[in-house]
Design a protein around this motif. Structure first.
Motif, PDB file in Angstrom:
ATOM      1  N   PHE A   1      54.891  58.565  33.772  1.00 16.95           N
ATOM      2  CA  PHE A   1      53.688  59.066  34.544  1.00 16.95           C
ATOM      3  C   PHE A   1      52.337  58.794  34.173  1.00 16.95           C
ATOM      4  N   GLY A   2      51.957  59.169  33.257  1.00 17.93           N
ATOM      5  CA  GLY A   2      50.699  59.246  32.465  1.00 17.93           C
ATOM      6  C   GLY A   2      50.279  57.734  32.131  1.00 17.93           C
ATOM      7  N   SER A   3      51.361  56.769  31.735  1.00 17.89           N
ATOM      8  CA  SER A   3      50.986  55.566  31.705  1.00 17.89           C
ATOM      9  C   SER A   3      50.647  54.853  32.853  1.00 17.89           C
ATOM     10  N   LEU A   4      51.344  55.154  34.206  1.00 22.46           N
ATOM     11  CA  LEU A   4      51.351  54.681  35.436  1.00 22.46           C
ATOM     12  C   LEU A   4      49.811  55.072  35.515  1.00 22.46           C
ATOM     13  N   ALA A   5      49.418  56.441  35.733  1.00 22.51           N
ATOM     14  CA  ALA A   5      48.302  57.000  36.100  1.00 22.51           C
ATOM     15  C   ALA A   5      47.084  56.295  35.494  1.00 22.51           C
ATOM     16  N   THR A   6      47.304  56.100  34.082  1.00 16.00           N
ATOM     17  CA  THR A   6      46.279  55.414  33.424  1.00 16.00           C
ATOM     18  C   THR A   6      45.615  53.974  34.121  1.00 16.00           C
ATOM     19  N   VAL A   7      46.825  53.023  33.977  1.00  9.61           N
ATOM     20  CA  VAL A   7      46.896  51.886  34.542  1.00  9.61           C
ATOM     21  C   VAL A   7      46.028  51.852  36.153  1.00  9.61           C
ATOM     22  N   TYR A   8      46.664  52.826  36.772  1.00 11.63           N
ATOM     23  CA  TYR A   8      46.039  52.986  38.134  1.00 11.63           C
ATOM     24  C   TYR A   8      44.667  53.235  38.233  1.00 11.63           C
ATOM     25  N   CYS A   9      44.177  54.030  37.289  1.00 10.28           N
ATOM     26  CA  CYS A   9      42.632  54.420  37.045  1.00 10.28           C
ATOM     27  C   CYS A   9      41.991  53.212  36.770  1.00 10.28           C
ATOM     28  N   THR A  10      42.522  52.469  35.708  1.00  9.38           N
ATOM     29  CA  THR A  10      41.811  51.159  35.266  1.00  9.38           C
ATOM     30  C   THR A  10      41.540  50.313  36.346  1.00  9.38           C
ATOM     31  N   ALA A  11      42.556  49.989  37.157  1.00  8.25           N
ATOM     32  CA  ALA A  11      42.424  49.259  38.458  1.00  8.25           C
ATOM     33  C   ALA A  11      41.467  49.805  39.324  1.00  8.25           C
ATOM     34  N   ASN A  12      41.427  50.973  39.396  1.00 10.04           N
ATOM     35  CA  ASN A  12      40.647  51.571  40.362  1.00 10.04           C
ATOM     36  C   ASN A  12      38.998  51.367  39.982  1.00 10.04           C
ATOM     37  N   ILE A  13      38.811  51.462  38.857  1.00  8.26           N
ATOM     38  CA  ILE A  13      37.442  51.174  38.205  1.00  8.26           C
ATOM     39  C   ILE A  13      36.789  49.938  38.765  1.00  8.26           C
ATOM     40  N   TYR A  14      37.640  48.789  38.991  1.00  9.50           N
ATOM     41  CA  TYR A  14      37.222  47.610  39.767  1.00  9.50           C
ATOM     42  C   TYR A  14      37.372  47.565  40.927  1.00  9.50           C
ATOM     43  N   SER A  15      38.489  48.101  41.468  1.00 10.06           N
ATOM     44  CA  SER A  15      38.528  47.818  42.992  1.00 10.06           C
ATOM     45  C   SER A  15      37.658  48.876  43.751  1.00 10.06           C
ATOM     46  N   SER A  16      37.263  49.785  43.101  1.00  5.99           N
ATOM     47  CA  SER A  16      36.075  50.643  44.037  1.00  5.99           C
ATOM     48  C   SER A  16      34.796  50.037  44.051  1.00  5.99           C
TER      49      SER A  16
ATOM     50  N   LYS B   1      32.145  48.095  45.732  1.00  6.60           N
ATOM     51  CA  LYS B   1      32.034  46.978  46.795  1.00  6.60           C
ATOM     52  C   LYS B   1      30.903  45.930  46.199  1.00  6.60           C
ATOM     53  N   PRO B   2      30.058  46.027  45.676  1.00 10.42           N
ATOM     54  CA  PRO B   2      29.121  44.899  45.548  1.00 10.42           C
ATOM     55  C   PRO B   2      30.028  43.645  45.125  1.00 10.42           C
ATOM     56  N   ILE B   3      31.131  44.080  44.258  1.00 13.04           N
ATOM     57  CA  ILE B   3      32.001  42.577  43.781  1.00 13.04           C
ATOM     58  C   ILE B   3      33.007  42.568  44.704  1.00 13.04           C
ATOM     59  N   HIS B   4      32.852  41.393  45.599  1.00 15.31           N
ATOM     60  CA  HIS B   4      33.903  41.157  46.478  1.00 15.31           C
ATOM     61  C   HIS B   4      35.225  41.093  46.241  1.00 15.31           C
ATOM     62  N   GLY B   5      35.193  40.227  45.016  1.00 15.31           N
ATOM     63  CA  GLY B   5      36.524  39.692  44.495  1.00 15.31           C
ATOM     64  C   GLY B   5      37.341  40.854  43.946  1.00 15.31           C
ATOM     65  N   TRP B   6      36.805  41.898  43.674  1.00  9.92           N
ATOM     66  CA  TRP B   6      37.518  43.222  43.027  1.00  9.92           C
ATOM     67  C   TRP B   6      37.579  44.143  44.086  1.00  9.92           C
ATOM     68  N   ASN B   7      36.723  44.300  45.252  1.00  9.38           N
ATOM     69  CA  ASN B   7      37.034  45.460  46.179  1.00  9.38           C
ATOM     70  C   ASN B   7      38.076  44.938  47.174  1.00  9.38           C
ATOM     71  N   ASN B   8      39.094  45.041  46.827  1.00  2.00           N
ATOM     72  CA  ASN B   8      40.330  44.315  47.196  1.00  2.00           C
ATOM     73  C   ASN B   8      41.445  45.017  47.068  1.00  2.00           C
ATOM     74  N   ARG B   9      42.314  45.358  48.389  1.00  2.00           N
ATOM     75  CA  ARG B   9      43.362  46.246  48.097  1.00  2.00           C
ATOM     76  C   ARG B   9      44.610  45.459  47.373  1.00  2.00           C
ATOM     77  N   VAL B  10      44.588  44.162  46.723  1.00  6.56           N
ATOM     78  CA  VAL B  10      45.572  43.833  45.995  1.00  6.56           C
ATOM     79  C   VAL B  10      45.377  44.011  44.454  1.00  6.56           C
ATOM     80  N   VAL B  11      44.228  44.369  44.365  1.00  5.47           N
ATOM     81  CA  VAL B  11      43.809  44.424  42.785  1.00  5.47           C
ATOM     82  C   VAL B  11      44.904  45.562  42.117  1.00  5.47           C
ATOM     83  N   VAL B  12      44.765  46.913  42.737  1.00  7.99           N
ATOM     84  CA  VAL B  12      45.534  47.876  42.028  1.00  7.99           C
ATOM     85  C   VAL B  12      47.167  47.523  41.776  1.00  7.99           C
ATOM     86  N   PRO B  13      47.763  47.040  42.946  1.00 11.64           N
ATOM     87  CA  PRO B  13      49.289  46.518  42.779  1.00 11.64           C
ATOM     88  C   PRO B  13      49.152  45.611  41.773  1.00 11.64           C
ATOM     89  N   THR B  14      48.398  44.794  41.609  1.00 13.47           N
ATOM     90  CA  THR B  14      48.528  43.644  40.735  1.00 13.47           C
ATOM     91  C   THR B  14      48.267  44.155  39.177  1.00 13.47           C
TER      92      THR B  14
END
Lengths: 275, 354
Positions: free
Chosen positions: B151-166, B168-181
């Motif tokens: 669970f901790g590993s999952l949460a860490t990767v989830y947080c990493t992905a959210n750093i980028y997907s949150s 907004k100025p970077i259109h290519g990152w502010n995307n719903r596919v980023v976290v699952p990817t």
């Protein structure tokens, strides 16, 4: 603390008049000078007099050509028109013409947003928004230089100092505006003091009765890219509509005059004045 | 955006390491069918380790190596690395801070498991395993540590992905596919490492039937996650390739005047912003690089996994090729993720649709 303070009544910020800005960069230079020695300085440059100077400036002045048909769009269209028809130049050419193009000089600096993402993304609490006046600042003793805040700012307000290893940004000259050792008239940001055309105004945009708020209301001041939802405090005043040369020309269009009917003296006067 | 190698190494290496820990953690928590939920009070050591192959224990160590290497690389991105500890303070608002805390918390079960394994290896030789089982061999401890590790590993990767997907100025990152990817690629990388480790010669015999079953699970897992990864990347690229309509005129708020062209930049040399956010090279070569990513990252591992399921003798060669090819693909993917992305500040520099 990088959580945002509750909405503040005081919203100190700048109002920048794009009508009168002449793009002289005096604001940028004065800013650099003050802040290099101010309490958030220094702003050291790498290789300042060499071939690859590099350093932090809080203020960057862009220069644009704006207007119908200007820019790539117009050029492209004119070009495709020229290549497709290959006929004589069209009278309504889309190439930039002096009548429909204007230069806009655009100083870009921190907008001291009401809900800035650059503050909330900060992992250390170095980036913060002051509760008392809404100024967004970086505590350079806490900044770890991860640069996430610079990524989070759509306006490019933050620049990383490679020399110091921390993020730096406009402080709204917080060390001038409350500085009691300065004359009251001088308690304004350095950029505002330096502007030779008075294109920059400083004040409380949270107070509807302040000079800056009145100016914004009168001139239709606007915020940059509001779609991001960060609610910038700074406002830009749009250029006033240009006096279109065509109106004057129309008035000057001569009524048809048959000069052959006139006396030689008047014909001579007409010739001389028509030169 | 400038593809900074410290961040690429961090997200790929730590991502793969956390992916491994997710797999290992799930296995440790005895979701493996024959592990049984009955209390393991018997002295049967075979039952105590739940009959997982050597690869699982190796994968746990490999996870440590990858996670730590990635985190060390990430510190290299900081201007003031010695202050990194401050990043644990702002979890209320910052995904980066949450990531740091999550990474730190994940080290607790990882360290716990590490100590249990060390204790077990020291004890096994000279204990005759009487009536009471020491806590480091207790299945409940193993369950708990495995589940929290995953669970901790999952949460860490989830947080990493959210750093980028949150952002907004970077259109290519502010995307719903980023976290699952990010999650899928972490597990994909983890599976490739696990597959390779599972083909190494083992000392611990768990029986042919079990070995075959493990091979099947890993092979199918590689197939599944290759397909998922490729599908997510294709969706993502299709989305970011949509023409952006925001222009310089919109950025300066003067779209009403018509189009706007920058005729003079604010500075003659590159500055921090244009250096960090004005990276263009990747978009020029994006077609080829995307193809490399798809082939190396997903197609090769998927094909080899399929082949080795049909022809188990291919085992080791296929696993090694898949691992190197797959990790190369993930590196290219991550490089592109950063390098292709556009930042809105470049609009002020006249970047319309370069």
């Amino acid at each position: 603390m990088t959580s945002l303070p509750p909405p503040t009544a005081r919203k100190l910020g700048l109002v920048i008049d794009l009508d009168t800005c002449v793009g002289c960069h005096a604001c940028a230079v004065a800013c650099k000078e003050w802040n290099d020695g101010g309490s958030f300085g220094p702003l050291p440059d790498a290789d300042p007099y060499g071939s690859d100077p590099h350093g932090v400036w809080f203020n960057r002045v862009h220069s644009y050509e704006a207007g119908v048909g200007s820019g790539e769009w117009g050029v492209e269209n004119a070009r495709s028109e020229a290549t497709s028809s290959c006929s004589s130049p069209t009278p309504h050419s889309l190439l930039p013409t002096p009548a429909n193009v204007m230069s806009v000089h655009f100083p870009r600096s921190c907008l001291h947003c009401e809900t800035p993402a650059c503050v909330t993304v900060c992992p250390t609490g170095a980036s913060y928004k002051r509760a008392e006046d809404g100024i967004v600042l970086v505590d350079e003793d806490k900044c770890i230089g991860c640069q996430l805040c610079a990524w989070a700012c759509p306006y490019g307000a933050r620049e990383f100092s490679a020399k110091r290893g921390v993020m730096q940004k406009c402080t709204l000259c917080v060390d001038r505006i409350y500085n009691e050792t300065l004359d009251e008239a001088d308690r304004q940001p350095a950029c505002v003091m330096a502007c030779p055309t008075r294109a920059r105004h400083f004040g409380d945009l949270g107070d509807a009765g302040s000079d800056v708020s009145k100016l914004v209301a009168e001139r239709g001041g606007y915020a940059l890219m509001p779609e991001f939802g960060y609610k910038p405090v700074n406002r830009y005043l749009p250029p006033r509509p240009r006096k279109d040369g065509s109106a004057a020309k129309k008035a000057a269009i001569a009524e048809p005059i048959d000069t052959t009917q006139m006396s030689p003296l008047l014909r001579w006067v007409d010739r001389v004045l028509s030169r | 955006m400038r593809p900074s190698f410290s961040i690429i190494f961090f997200t790929v290496l730590s991502g793969t390491g956390y992916g491994l820990w997710m797999l290992v953690g799930v296995t440790f928590s005895r979701l493996w069918p024959n592990c049984g939920n009955a209390g393991l009070s018997s002295a049967d050591t075979e039952t105590l380790v739940c009959l997982t192959p050597d690869a699982i224990a190796l994968a746990f160590w490999a996870g440590w190596l990858l996670v730590v290497a990635g985190l060390v690389a990430s510190v290299g991105h900081l201007g003031k690395p010695l202050r990194a500890w401050r990043a644990f303070s702002q979890w209320r608002s910052s995904w980066l801070s949450r990531e740091g805390i999550s990474a730190l918390i994940t080290f607790v079960p990882a360290t716990g498991k590490l100590l249990c394994m060390l204790m077990a290896s020291l004890q096994v030789a000279d204990t005759d395993m009487g009536v009471s089982v020491p806590f480091w061999l207790d299945y409940r401890v193993s369950d708990f540590l495995g589940a929290t590790l995953a669970f901790g590993s999952l949460a860490t990767v989830y947080c990493t992905a959210n750093i980028y997907s949150s952002l907004k100025p970077i259109h290519g990152w502010n995307n719903r596919v980023v976290v699952p990817t990010y999650l899928v690629l972490a597990i994909h990388g983890g599976l490739l490492v696990l597959w390779m480790l599972n083909t190494l010669p083992t000392t611990w015999k768990i029986g042919e039937l079990r070995e075959a079953r493990w091979q099947l699970v890993i092979g199918l897992g590689v197939l599944l996650f290759s397909t998922l990864g490729a599908a997510l990347k294709l969706i993502y690229w299709k989305q970011i390739d949509r023409k952006q309509t925001t222009t310089t005129a919109d950025a300066i708020g003067l779209a009403s005047l018509g189009s706007v062209r920058s005729f003079e930049q604010p500075h003659t040399e590159e500055n921090y912003l244009t250096h960090e956010m004005g990276f263009r090279l990747a978009r020029k070569h994006s077609r080829k690089l995307r193809m490399i990513c798809l082939l190396a990252g997903f197609a090769v591992p998927a094909l080899l996994a399929l082949l080795s399921l049909l022809m188990p003798k291919l085992g080791m060669v296929a696993a090694w090729i898949s691992l190197s090819s797959g990790l190369l693909g993930i590196f290219v993917e991550r490089w592109l993720f950063f390098a292709e992305a556009r930042h809105s500040v470049m609009l002020y520099y006249g970047a319309h649709q370069d």
